[in-house]
Design a protein around this motif. Sequence first.
Motif, PDB file in Angstrom:
ATOM      1  N   HIS A 262      24.296  54.266  48.317  1.00  0.00           N
ATOM      2  CA  HIS A 262      25.187  53.114  48.327  1.00  0.00           C
ATOM      3  C   HIS A 262      25.277  52.506  46.926  1.00  0.00           C
ATOM      4  N   SER A 263      26.435  51.938  46.614  1.00  0.00           N
ATOM      5  CA  SER A 263      26.599  51.236  45.339  1.00  0.00           C
ATOM      6  C   SER A 263      25.781  49.953  45.354  1.00  0.00           C
ATOM      7  N   LEU A 264      25.228  49.621  44.202  1.00  0.00           N
ATOM      8  CA  LEU A 264      24.522  48.350  44.061  1.00  0.00           C
ATOM      9  C   LEU A 264      25.527  47.298  43.604  1.00  0.00           C
ATOM     10  N   ILE A 265      25.762  46.302  44.438  1.00  0.00           N
ATOM     11  CA  ILE A 265      26.776  45.277  44.184  1.00  0.00           C
ATOM     12  C   ILE A 265      26.081  43.939  43.966  1.00  0.00           C
ATOM     13  N   VAL A 266      26.414  43.286  42.883  1.00  0.00           N
ATOM     14  CA  VAL A 266      25.832  41.983  42.566  1.00  0.00           C
ATOM     15  C   VAL A 266      26.862  40.913  42.897  1.00  0.00           C
ATOM     16  N   ILE A 303      17.015  49.831  39.800  1.00  0.00           N
ATOM     17  CA  ILE A 303      17.552  50.327  41.066  1.00  0.00           C
ATOM     18  C   ILE A 303      18.624  51.377  40.816  1.00  0.00           C
ATOM     19  N   THR A 304      19.550  51.123  39.883  1.00  0.00           N
ATOM     20  CA  THR A 304      20.642  52.056  39.613  1.00  0.00           C
ATOM     21  C   THR A 304      21.128  51.866  38.184  1.00  0.00           C
ATOM     22  N   ASP A 305      21.816  52.879  37.658  1.00  0.00           N
ATOM     23  CA  ASP A 305      22.239  52.846  36.255  1.00  0.00           C
ATOM     24  C   ASP A 305      23.474  51.980  36.018  1.00  0.00           C
ATOM     25  N   GLU A 306      24.348  51.858  37.035  1.00  0.00           N
ATOM     26  CA  GLU A 306      25.601  51.125  36.846  1.00  0.00           C
ATOM     27  C   GLU A 306      25.849  50.155  38.006  1.00  0.00           C
ATOM     28  N   PRO A 307      25.156  49.031  38.031  1.00  0.00           N
ATOM     29  CA  PRO A 307      25.459  48.028  39.063  1.00  0.00           C
ATOM     30  C   PRO A 307      26.889  47.508  38.900  1.00  0.00           C
ATOM     31  N   ILE A 308      27.491  47.134  40.017  1.00  0.00           N
ATOM     32  CA  ILE A 308      28.840  46.558  39.995  1.00  0.00           C
ATOM     33  C   ILE A 308      28.711  45.052  40.207  1.00  0.00           C
ATOM     34  N   PRO A 334      22.304  54.426  26.484  1.00  0.00           N
ATOM     35  CA  PRO A 334      23.107  55.479  27.106  1.00  0.00           C
ATOM     36  C   PRO A 334      22.771  55.642  28.581  1.00  0.00           C
ATOM     37  N   GLY A 335      23.792  55.542  29.416  1.00  0.00           N
ATOM     38  CA  GLY A 335      23.609  55.686  30.854  1.00  0.00           C
ATOM     39  C   GLY A 335      23.340  54.390  31.584  1.00  0.00           C
ATOM     40  N   LYS A 336      22.960  53.335  30.889  1.00  0.00           N
ATOM     41  CA  LYS A 336      22.663  52.048  31.521  1.00  0.00           C
ATOM     42  C   LYS A 336      23.750  51.052  31.138  1.00  0.00           C
ATOM     43  N   THR A 337      24.549  50.618  32.106  1.00  0.00           N
ATOM     44  CA  THR A 337      25.630  49.690  31.803  1.00  0.00           C
ATOM     45  C   THR A 337      25.969  48.866  33.034  1.00  0.00           C
ATOM     46  N   LEU A 338      27.062  48.145  32.984  1.00  0.00           N
ATOM     47  CA  LEU A 338      27.565  47.354  34.110  1.00  0.00           C
ATOM     48  C   LEU A 338      29.041  47.650  34.293  1.00  0.00           C
TER      49      LEU A 338
END
Length: 642
Positions: A262-266, A303-308, A334-338
Amino acid sequence: MSLPPGFLDELRTRISITDVVGRKVTWDTRKSNQGKGDMWAPCPFHQEKTASFHVDDRKGFYYCFGCHEKGDAIGFVQATENVGFMEAVRLLAGEAGMPMPERDPRAQEKADRRTLIADVTEAAVAYFRLQLQSGAGTDARDYLDGRGLDTGARDTFEIGFAPNARSGTYQAMIEKGHDPELVIAAGIATKPDDGGTPYDAFRGRIMFPIRDARGRCIGFGGRAMDPNARAKYLNSRETELFDKGRALYNHGPAREAAGKGHSLIVAEGYMDVIALQQAGFKGAVAPLGTAITEDQLKLLWRITDEPIVALDGDKAGLRAAMRLIDIALPLLEPGKTLRFCLMPEGQDPDDLIKAKGRDAMKALLQGAEPLVKLLWRRETDGKEFDSPERKAALDRSLRQAISLIPDQSLRHHYGQALKDLRFDLFRTRRKPQTDFRPGFRPRNAVATPRPDTQSSALAAGALTGTDLRHALILATLCLYPDLIDQFEGQLERLEPSLPDHARLTGFLLATPERNNAAIKEALSQANLSQTLENLTNLGHVRIAPFVRAPGETEKAAQCLAEEFAKLSAERGIEDEMAEAMEDLGHTDEDRLNWRINHALQARQRAQAPVRGDGSGASDDESALSQRLRDLIDGEAWVKKTR
């Protein structure tokens, strides 16, 4: 208890993490290489059939590529045996034959106190849930029903109600045998400064328990039922357990959901998280009433590399997103963003799901924008860039922003993306110039050579005078990258016609490198090294003194200033020519005569050497001057009589 220096290092040296983990997993013999300590197995922390759980025995760490659990042997024992840190150390030390150090009474007392405080918060959870079902909770139940929170959702999130009594919760905790001082330490009650009877911290509020990643209740969030309350939402105050800047609402369940794909949503608040979870978006979390902090951002990336980030579509939500940019930039790698998913104006995820359903929310999440797009929006929305000063201010703010990114490669890619966006905003689109007379060639158009020149080197494919200027400018900036910022504005207006020149221009405008070694490497990575070599091998470039003898920065800057000035003059002359052509047939003789003479005089002033050694005027300059003279001599503006 505290441990003496070096104890943990010695313990990790004596034990094998492969042996520790091997008691809980079945190794995949096809993927594992025991001789190298490179072991793989299905993850013990989430349901899976493939071997995505990796153990590196030499480094002493494990990592799951599915649920992102990671740690060392001590952490693995903690997670699988459900014990605390010291107990895990004790178990491993026994296996390794290492005696445990003497206990530190103060450290143990502190750990015991935190456990007792956690017991108080758990008792408060049960009390608040009971009160929601009582007569005092009628209005709260009606409110939750109106928000679409049925009994199942209330149970899942353990929602309760704090009665509107001065010390009802405090007295209930005392009656259950909890120490009054611990009830205050847990943030359930507050002791007044005058030493009077403690009073409840939450009164007349719907209560949302806040749990850490291990599942312990560390605090509460309370939503006021009274519309006139001073604060709509109220969090527990800072305690020995609760630090709102280091916690996330729904942390544990969201981490588990993210591990299952599942996507991690903030989201912004408790109700948004619950609405998202009910709609099937299981990986939803929320900060606790404040903007996302650096510590919370690090928790998200574990938890994940690209939280939304899905914030409310109002001014406050947009401001929170913009503040988050400054927090995130120094932490990017690299690889870690939002990615950012901004709700429609005036709506939050809860509102959107209720109004348009799950599919509308899904569509927005799928269209979430990368951080660089939001950075660009922050720096440009609502602003006018109608002067060089304003454009320069934008350039400066963008450079300052991306300078916070520590990784050089990532910083380069951000610079390239922002340059592309800048081109889209500023690149002028000149309308085609109308060809009123045979033989007239608008700027940047491809000319058909006249019969008497078809055998010349120019017609056979040699560079034009303008191309030669472009070549000298681009080669100089590649060799002297510290001059790029000084001439950036002129470089943007270069408009090269040759593909290699255009690619090199785009590279120079995008690269953040400003020293020779770094730009040489960047050119190589962009496959432009040969292009630069071709330019520097051109005769008029090769003989320039500052090309032959590197380090002549002052001479290089002087040459660039002169070449850009000449190009600017040429552009102005060609525009004058275009306007003069348009005036043919519908203007008076005096005005047209003045315009053509003005263009001719400007051309003569602009005529200057192209090459760096000071010799030679270009063929196109002479051709254009002759064309002007032909127009004047032929009195093209005079209406001919039969």
